[in-house]
Design a protein around this motif. Structure first.
Motif, PDB file in Angstrom:
ATOM      1  N   SER A 357      40.243  57.965  57.087  1.00  0.00           N
ATOM      2  CA  SER A 357      39.811  59.232  56.783  1.00  0.00           C
ATOM      3  C   SER A 357      40.898  59.576  55.477  1.00  0.00           C
ATOM      4  CB  SER A 357      39.610  60.301  57.037  1.00  0.00           C
ATOM      5  OG  SER A 357      39.429  61.306  55.975  1.00  0.00           O
ATOM      6  N   GLN A 358      41.161  59.125  54.169  1.00  0.00           N
ATOM      7  CA  GLN A 358      42.364  59.461  53.509  1.00  0.00           C
ATOM      8  C   GLN A 358      42.245  60.826  52.855  1.00  0.00           C
ATOM      9  OE1 GLN A 358      44.750  57.829  52.902  1.00  0.00           O
ATOM     10  NE2 GLN A 358      44.348  55.124  53.447  1.00  0.00           N
ATOM     11  N   VAL A 359      41.971  61.589  53.464  1.00  0.00           N
ATOM     12  CA  VAL A 359      42.246  63.266  52.580  1.00  0.00           C
ATOM     13  C   VAL A 359      43.170  63.550  52.737  1.00  0.00           C
ATOM     14  CG1 VAL A 359      41.241  65.951  53.078  1.00  0.00           C
ATOM     15  CG2 VAL A 359      39.054  64.007  53.941  1.00  0.00           C
ATOM     16  N   SER A 360      43.891  63.628  53.631  1.00  0.00           N
ATOM     17  CA  SER A 360      45.467  64.319  53.567  1.00  0.00           C
ATOM     18  C   SER A 360      46.503  63.414  52.410  1.00  0.00           C
ATOM     19  CB  SER A 360      46.261  64.082  54.852  1.00  0.00           C
ATOM     20  OG  SER A 360      46.192  62.286  55.405  1.00  0.00           O
ATOM     21  N   THR A 361      46.096  62.266  52.460  1.00  0.00           N
ATOM     22  CA  THR A 361      46.252  61.515  51.607  1.00  0.00           C
ATOM     23  C   THR A 361      45.868  61.990  50.192  1.00  0.00           C
ATOM     24  OG1 THR A 361      46.947  59.350  52.229  1.00  0.00           O
ATOM     25  CG2 THR A 361      46.894  59.129  49.736  1.00  0.00           C
ATOM     26  N   ARG A 370      49.883  53.087  57.424  1.00  0.00           N
ATOM     27  CA  ARG A 370      48.779  52.666  57.807  1.00  0.00           C
ATOM     28  C   ARG A 370      49.058  51.632  59.016  1.00  0.00           C
ATOM     29  NH1 ARG A 370      44.519  52.108  54.365  1.00  0.00           N
ATOM     30  NH2 ARG A 370      42.381  51.793  55.493  1.00  0.00           N
ATOM     31  N   GLN A 371      48.118  52.719  60.118  1.00  0.00           N
ATOM     32  CA  GLN A 371      48.432  51.452  61.634  1.00  0.00           C
ATOM     33  C   GLN A 371      47.480  50.589  61.809  1.00  0.00           C
ATOM     34  OE1 GLN A 371      50.237  52.668  64.116  1.00  0.00           O
ATOM     35  NE2 GLN A 371      51.197  53.831  62.377  1.00  0.00           N
ATOM     36  N   LYS A 372      45.734  50.465  60.736  1.00  0.00           N
ATOM     37  CA  LYS A 372      45.164  49.223  60.991  1.00  0.00           C
ATOM     38  C   LYS A 372      45.817  48.440  60.027  1.00  0.00           C
ATOM     39  CE  LYS A 372      41.361  51.549  62.476  1.00  0.00           C
ATOM     40  NZ  LYS A 372      39.457  52.131  62.405  1.00  0.00           N
ATOM     41  N   PRO A 373      45.557  46.861  60.243  1.00  0.00           N
ATOM     42  CA  PRO A 373      45.420  46.285  58.453  1.00  0.00           C
ATOM     43  C   PRO A 373      44.292  45.769  58.539  1.00  0.00           C
ATOM     44  CG  PRO A 373      46.322  45.157  61.714  1.00  0.00           C
ATOM     45  CD  PRO A 373      44.665  46.781  61.227  1.00  0.00           C
ATOM     46  N   LEU A 374      44.880  45.734  56.979  1.00  0.00           N
ATOM     47  CA  LEU A 374      43.191  44.838  56.400  1.00  0.00           C
ATOM     48  C   LEU A 374      43.220  43.731  55.994  1.00  0.00           C
ATOM     49  CD1 LEU A 374      44.314  47.982  52.841  1.00  0.00           C
ATOM     50  CD2 LEU A 374      42.579  48.063  55.014  1.00  0.00           C
ATOM     51  N   PHE A 375      42.364  43.579  56.126  1.00  0.00           N
ATOM     52  CA  PHE A 375      41.593  41.757  56.321  1.00  0.00           C
ATOM     53  C   PHE A 375      40.701  41.591  54.963  1.00  0.00           C
ATOM     54  CE2 PHE A 375      42.684  42.309  60.838  1.00  0.00           C
ATOM     55  CZ  PHE A 375      42.975  42.130  60.581  1.00  0.00           C
ATOM     56  N   VAL A 393      42.928  30.992  47.675  1.00  0.00           N
ATOM     57  CA  VAL A 393      42.976  32.112  48.966  1.00  0.00           C
ATOM     58  C   VAL A 393      41.815  32.080  50.212  1.00  0.00           C
ATOM     59  CG1 VAL A 393      43.900  33.669  49.785  1.00  0.00           C
ATOM     60  CG2 VAL A 393      44.714  33.045  48.455  1.00  0.00           C
ATOM     61  N   SER A 394      41.114  31.908  51.150  1.00  0.00           N
ATOM     62  CA  SER A 394      40.826  32.083  51.689  1.00  0.00           C
ATOM     63  C   SER A 394      40.374  33.473  52.890  1.00  0.00           C
ATOM     64  CB  SER A 394      39.658  30.946  52.433  1.00  0.00           C
ATOM     65  OG  SER A 394      39.616  30.456  51.843  1.00  0.00           O
ATOM     66  N   TYR A 395      41.113  33.936  53.413  1.00  0.00           N
ATOM     67  CA  TYR A 395      41.426  34.729  54.232  1.00  0.00           C
ATOM     68  C   TYR A 395      43.158  35.859  53.858  1.00  0.00           C
ATOM     69  CZ  TYR A 395      39.059  32.777  57.170  1.00  0.00           C
ATOM     70  OH  TYR A 395      37.361  32.308  57.890  1.00  0.00           O
ATOM     71  N   ALA A 396      43.711  37.152  53.728  1.00  0.00           N
ATOM     72  CA  ALA A 396      44.020  37.720  53.234  1.00  0.00           C
ATOM     73  C   ALA A 396      44.692  38.911  54.629  1.00  0.00           C
ATOM     74  CB  ALA A 396      44.213  38.066  52.015  1.00  0.00           C
ATOM     75  N   VAL A 397      45.632  38.775  54.051  1.00  0.00           N
ATOM     76  CA  VAL A 397      45.756  40.428  54.852  1.00  0.00           C
ATOM     77  C   VAL A 397      46.765  41.697  55.193  1.00  0.00           C
ATOM     78  CG1 VAL A 397      47.032  39.020  56.897  1.00  0.00           C
ATOM     79  CG2 VAL A 397      46.126  40.912  57.770  1.00  0.00           C
ATOM     80  N   VAL A 398      47.134  42.475  55.094  1.00  0.00           N
ATOM     81  CA  VAL A 398      48.245  43.699  54.725  1.00  0.00           C
ATOM     82  C   VAL A 398      47.654  44.489  55.763  1.00  0.00           C
ATOM     83  CG1 VAL A 398      48.645  45.354  53.622  1.00  0.00           C
ATOM     84  CG2 VAL A 398      47.159  43.553  51.987  1.00  0.00           C
ATOM     85  N   HIS A 399      49.375  44.385  56.536  1.00  0.00           N
ATOM     86  CA  HIS A 399      50.000  45.361  57.801  1.00  0.00           C
ATOM     87  C   HIS A 399      51.188  46.082  57.500  1.00  0.00           C
ATOM     88  CE1 HIS A 399      49.730  47.126  61.522  1.00  0.00           C
ATOM     89  NE2 HIS A 399      51.001  45.767  61.970  1.00  0.00           N
ATOM     90  N   GLU A 400      51.514  46.985  57.385  1.00  0.00           N
ATOM     91  CA  GLU A 400      52.437  47.427  56.954  1.00  0.00           C
ATOM     92  C   GLU A 400      53.035  47.330  55.530  1.00  0.00           C
ATOM     93  OE1 GLU A 400      55.177  46.130  60.619  1.00  0.00           O
ATOM     94  OE2 GLU A 400      54.391  48.042  61.273  1.00  0.00           O
ATOM     95  N   GLN A 401      54.000  46.952  55.452  1.00  0.00           N
ATOM     96  CA  GLN A 401      54.572  46.566  53.997  1.00  0.00           C
ATOM     97  C   GLN A 401      54.315  45.051  53.504  1.00  0.00           C
ATOM     98  OE1 GLN A 401      56.750  46.284  55.940  1.00  0.00           O
ATOM     99  NE2 GLN A 401      58.713  45.392  55.629  1.00  0.00           N
ATOM    100  N   TRP A 402      53.653  44.156  54.865  1.00  0.00           N
ATOM    101  CA  TRP A 402      53.117  42.920  54.245  1.00  0.00           C
ATOM    102  C   TRP A 402      51.946  42.751  53.803  1.00  0.00           C
ATOM    103  CZ3 TRP A 402      58.035  40.714  54.370  1.00  0.00           C
ATOM    104  CH2 TRP A 402      59.067  40.740  54.575  1.00  0.00           C
ATOM    105  N   LYS A 403      52.250  41.529  53.350  1.00  0.00           N
ATOM    106  CA  LYS A 403      50.399  41.033  52.890  1.00  0.00           C
ATOM    107  C   LYS A 403      50.418  39.347  52.887  1.00  0.00           C
ATOM    108  CE  LYS A 403      47.359  40.302  49.248  1.00  0.00           C
ATOM    109  NZ  LYS A 403      46.718  40.420  47.585  1.00  0.00           N
ATOM    110  N   LEU A 404      49.742  38.464  53.583  1.00  0.00           N
ATOM    111  CA  LEU A 404      49.762  37.136  53.711  1.00  0.00           C
ATOM    112  C   LEU A 404      48.928  36.961  52.658  1.00  0.00           C
ATOM    113  CD1 LEU A 404      51.330  35.482  55.481  1.00  0.00           C
ATOM    114  CD2 LEU A 404      49.634  34.750  56.748  1.00  0.00           C
TER     115      LEU A 404
END
Length: 465
Positions: A357-361, A370-375, A393-404
């Protein structure tokens, strides 16, 4: 005596107005989710487009907050919409590309429609007392699959749609139906949730002379592109005006976004008419002139130009007006838990969304990491970059400031620090090898949670032939 009656009338009016205001504050908020199709981040006059004019969307930005780091869950339509509907990464449903006719779906290891038994946003809100409706593009199946479930099977009380089974609603009637539904729901005393999923600016480009005339000084392809966006913006304005007319502005959350970035032809194309079985005749992809605001890549890519799209939210008194949030990372998988929290609808105990939930944001409270990675998962057209290609690109992940970003076999990867480099200009994979290894491990672990193939109950009878 006459003056006393006038004073009494005004006192009563003030009392009733106060009561109405207090009642409105306690009523569940209405939610209108406007989801465009192929509308690039830069295709707004408030985002600096050189000739497209979008005064009604600009009004939303002026009266709400413009979130610059919103990402959809795919670079193409159907998986992006699946994420909004379910709060899950679309790969959990084997939906990695757009729904097409049966042989194409089968070849790509896809079902023929989204599982109607999945937990869906409209069904949750419907269970919470909301009147729910969908007007516009569907594409959680395809009009070429006649035995696919209708939108009503997913929790909508009313719908008018195209790219679905059954009758195809004309593309420009979306706002009229939405306004009528809002009026009926308000008269019935029910809060409403309305999906307004616009066709624009997807091909075919269905132009109207009135809007062509607005941009008559532009070259033809620019004229076509600007005219269809202007037509869509006018319809959004009609919906906003109806909300004002019903005196629901202060108790209605309105969100504008897009399912992916702008389309681009793979090679130079001649302008011509084309025919779509769901929406009819219009101009082809040669008129696709959308821009990404400097983001890399376009539609069907997992670079920011393909998944970084507009996201503007207005809720007077709750969401700050005339504000730009350039740092909060919000994903399409967050919309289900966010809208449910706003509506005070509890999530099922056995349901675990990929989003948060992003209500507070939305309300501008202190940003949290953000604790959960995005895939992301897509069927890439190649295994390594080519000239001017973003589709390896077949796969991507974003976690903290990083995107692979990774090819299907991880033989080629790129790493970006989105906090300092949101336009993905500097590949840091050689300098940050530990980060690369960690993110590749997360992708591999995530892949193990995905189904190998779709449930056969989601196959059309056409597959048996």
């Amino acid at each position: 005596m006459k003056h006393f009656l006038i004073a009494l009338q005004f006192s009563c009016l003030a009392l009733f107005t106060s009561l109405d205001s207090k009642a409105a504050e306690s009523d569940p908020p209405n939610i209108v989710f406007i989801f465009a199709d192929d509308w690039g981040w830069g295709d707004l006059s408030c985002h600096g487009h050189p000739y497209v004019n979008t005064p009604n969307i600009d009004r939303l930005a002026k009266e709400g907050t413009d979130f610059l780091r919103f990402s959809v869950a795919s670079g193409v339509c159907s998986p992006s919409r699946t994420a909004v509907m379910t709060g899950h990464f679309p790969a959990r449903y084997n939906i990695d590309g757009h729904f097409a006719w049966v042989p194409s779906n089968a070849r790509r290891n896809m079902p023929d429609w989204l599982d109607p038994n999945a937990v869906t946003l409209p069904r949750l809100l419907q269970g919470g007392g909301y009147a729910t409706a969908h007007f516009g593009k569907w594409h959680l199946s395809n009009n070429m699959i006649p035995d696919s479930p209708l939108p009503s099977a997913y929790g909508y009380d009313a719908y008018g749609a195209f790219n679905c089974a059954g009758e195809q609603m004309p593309v420009h009637e979306d706002a009229d139906h939405a306004i009528e539904f809002m009026q009926q729901s308000h008269q019935a005393g029910k809060p409403f949730f309305v999906n307004l999923w616009l066709h624009e600016p997807h091909t075919p480009f269905h132009t109207v002379p009135k809007y062509r005339w607005r941009f008559r000084d532009l070259d033809e392809v620019d004229n076509i592109y600007a005219s269809v966006l202007s037509h869509a913006d006018d319809r959004i304005g009609e919906v906003l005006d109806a909300i004002d007319r019903l005196k629901l502005r202060d108790n209605t959350l309105v969100v504008f976004s897009s399912d992916n970035g702008p389309a681009r032809a793979k090679k130079a194309s001649e302008l011509a008419l084309m025919h779509d079985t769901a929406t009819g005749a219009g101009y082809n992809i040669a008129a696709s002139k959308g821009i990404t605001g400097g983001r890399k890549g376009y539609k069907a890519a997992l670079f920011e130009g393909g998944i970084g799209v507009p996201f503007i939210a207005r809720w007077p008194g709750k969401i700050a007006a005339d504000k730009v949030d350039a740092s909060s990372l919000i994903s399409a998988v967050d919309l289900l838990p966010t809208f449910c929290e706003i509506a005070e609808v509890s999530l099922p105990e056995d349901y675990a969304p990929d989003g948060v939930s992003q209500v507070s944001t939305l309300m501008g409270h202190q940003k949290q990491q953000r604790q959960k990675p995005l895939f992301w998962k897509m069927n890439a057209g190649r295994s390594k970059p080519g000239d001017n290609s973003f589709h390896w690109v077949s796969y991507a992940v974003v976690h903290e400031q990083w995107k692979l970003l990774s090819s299907s076999d991880a033989s080629h990867v790129e790493l970006y620090d989105l906090d300092s480099d949101p336009l993905e200009s500097v590949d840091l994979k050689n300098e940050q090898k530990t980060v690369v290894a960690s993110l590749l491990s997360k992708i591999e672990s995530w892949k193990e949670t995905l189904p190998a193939s779709p449930d056969p109950s989601l196959f059309s009878a056409e597959r048996k032939k």
